[in-house]
Design an enzyme around this catalytic site. Structure first.
Site, PDB file in Angstrom:
ATOM      1  CG  ASP A 114       7.168  -8.219  11.658  1.00 29.84           C
ATOM      2  OD1 ASP A 114       7.787  -7.143  11.498  1.00 29.84           O
ATOM      3  OD2 ASP A 114       6.562  -8.507  12.707  1.00 29.84           O
ATOM      4  CB  VAL A 115      10.827  -5.115   8.008  1.00 32.29           C
ATOM      5  CG1 VAL A 115      10.364  -5.296   6.571  1.00 32.29           C
ATOM      6  CG2 VAL A 115      10.074  -3.992   8.707  1.00 32.29           C
TER       7      VAL A 115
ATOM      8  CB  ALA B 286       7.983  -1.900   5.984  1.00 30.59           C
TER       9      ALA B 286
ATOM     10  CG  ASP C  95       2.738  -5.023   3.468  1.00 34.76           C
ATOM     11  OD1 ASP C  95       2.925  -3.922   2.902  1.00 34.76           O
ATOM     12  OD2 ASP C  95       2.123  -5.131   4.560  1.00 34.76           O
TER      13      ASP C  95
ATOM     14  CB  ILE D 182       5.373   5.501  -0.114  1.00 34.30           C
ATOM     15  CG1 ILE D 182       4.807   6.855   0.346  1.00 34.30           C
ATOM     16  CG2 ILE D 182       6.713   5.684  -0.808  1.00 34.30           C
ATOM     17  CD1 ILE D 182       5.633   7.561   1.423  1.00 34.30           C
TER      18      ILE D 182
ATOM     19  CB  SER E  90      -0.938   0.017   1.222  1.00 32.45           C
ATOM     20  OG  SER E  90      -0.172   0.082   2.394  1.00 32.45           O
TER      21      SER E  90
ATOM     22  CB  SER F 148      10.262  10.896   7.220  1.00 34.09           C
ATOM     23  OG  SER F 148       9.376  11.978   7.483  1.00 34.09           O
TER      24      SER F 148
ATOM     25  CE1 TYR G 101       7.257   7.528  10.748  1.00 34.54           C
ATOM     26  CE2 TYR G 101       7.642   9.883  10.514  1.00 34.54           C
ATOM     27  CZ  TYR G 101       7.370   8.660   9.948  1.00 34.54           C
ATOM     28  OH  TYR G 101       7.226   8.543   8.579  1.00 34.54           O
TER      29      TYR G 101
ATOM     30  CE  LYS H 194      10.236   6.802   8.810  1.00 31.17           C
ATOM     31  NZ  LYS H 194      10.330   5.681   7.855  1.00 31.17           N
TER      32      LYS H 194
END
Ligand SMILES: NC(=O)c1ccc[n+]([C@@H]2O[C@H](COP(=O)([O-])OP(=O)(O)OC[C@H]3O[C@@H](n4cnc5c(N)ncnc54)[C@H](O)[C@@H]3O)[C@@H](O)[C@H]2O)c1
Length: 275
Positions: free
Chosen positions: A63-64, A91, A37, A17, A15, A143, A157, A161
């Site tokens: 699952d990464v 992911a 995914d 990006i 899904s 990001s 987050y 990043k």
């Protein structure tokens, strides 16, 4: 790098990006894509619809946050699709909220997926690229939150990043003669990331619904994921390290440099800073 005929793996490819990246890869004539995914069913549906349109597409539940899962993904990709050329470590999740009220599990979930997902993917694929004697490419989705801290309530987050960019920069410094690296630094994109909590595993506190205010913001201000996908694939083809989607985000880098420069000027007044 010419994308035509290359074999690519995209994590979080079912899904948002990731899906945009796969569409752009297909337009650029990619040889095959493995869609990885944690939502195995959605990845399988996505691969089926790409296969129907003529792309060699495979899916793999992954699952990464687990390095073993990345090893299994690589085994699958090399055996089913062929020797991989490009990995998109894409992911990612977010658990927004007051950072002082966040639980350890909230923040660990972000680190396990966003940061360790990138570390696992990079290590597993880089080892195989080097063993294959090929200049493989690893593009990790960071990001604009990796270049500064533009918003409240996403401190965990933001930390992950920044880590994604730092890790890729360190690997490029050490292995840049053998492998290629990019970091995608998008601004707001109109995806379902605001509701990532719907699939949060029990070990990190279980599922929850995302704030609709975040959804409304991304719906109103977010770029289309297909546009981001095109920019990403163009950036990798041009062998860029930093891939921007919103040019105004350079202000985050500029502000940081300006503040750091002023600190050096104060702390070392005799040091001759370059103009
Ligand atoms: N949407 C934005 O505004 C924005 C901006 C900058 C960066 N990003 C980053 O872009 C990347 C993609 O996010 P998106 O916006 O497309 O969100 P999304 O929720 O639409 O897509 C993320 C995909 O990753 C999958 N995923 C989640 N946890 C996983 C795990 N443990 N292992 C494997 N797959 C997993 C999800 O099932 C989903 O298909 C993330 O790294 C995100 O942090 C998003």
């Amino acid at each position: 790098m010419d994308i035509a005929g290359k074999i690519a793996v995209v994590t979080g490819g079912a899904s948002g990006i990731g899906l945009g990246i796969i569409r752009a890869l297909a337009d650029a004539g990619v040889g095959a894509v493995v869609i990885a995914d944690v939502d195995a069913e959605k990845a399988a549906q996505t691969a089926r619809s790409f296969s129907e349109s003529g792309l060699r597409a495979f899916s793999h539940g992954c699952d990464v946050s687990s390095e073993d899962a990345l090893e299994r993904l690589a085994d699958f990709a090399w055996s089913q699709a062929g020797p991989v050329d490009i990995l998109f470590n894409n992911a990612g999740v977010t658990a927004p909220g007051n950072p002082l009220a966040a639980t350890e599990a909230d923040t660990r979930w972000e680190f396990d997926v966003n940061m360790f997902g990138v570390i696992h993917g990079t290590r597993v694929f880089a080892r195989r690229f080097i063993a294959d004697g090929k200049r493989g490419w690893i593009c990790s989705t960071a990001s604009h939150n990796g270049l500064g801290a533009p918003y409240p309530d996403v401190a965990g987050y933001v930390a992950t990043k920044h880590g994604v960019i730092g890790y890729a920069a360190a690997l490029r410094q050490q292995f840049g003669d053998k492998l290629g690296f990019s970091v995608l630094c998008p601004g707001p994109v109109n995806t379902g990331v605001w509701d990532a909590g719907r699939a949060r595993p029990d070990r990190f506190g279980g599922p929850y619904s995302g704030a609709t205010a975040n959804r409304d913001y991304l719906t109103t201000h977010g770029m289309s994921p297909d546009e981001v996908g095109r920019m990403t694939v163009a950036g990798v083809a041009a062998e860029e390290f930093y891939i921007f989607t919103h040019p105004e985000d350079i202000a985050l880098v500029h502000d940081r440099y300006t503040e750091a420069r002023a600190a050096v000027a104060r702390q070392f007044p005799a040091y001759g800073l370059p103009a």
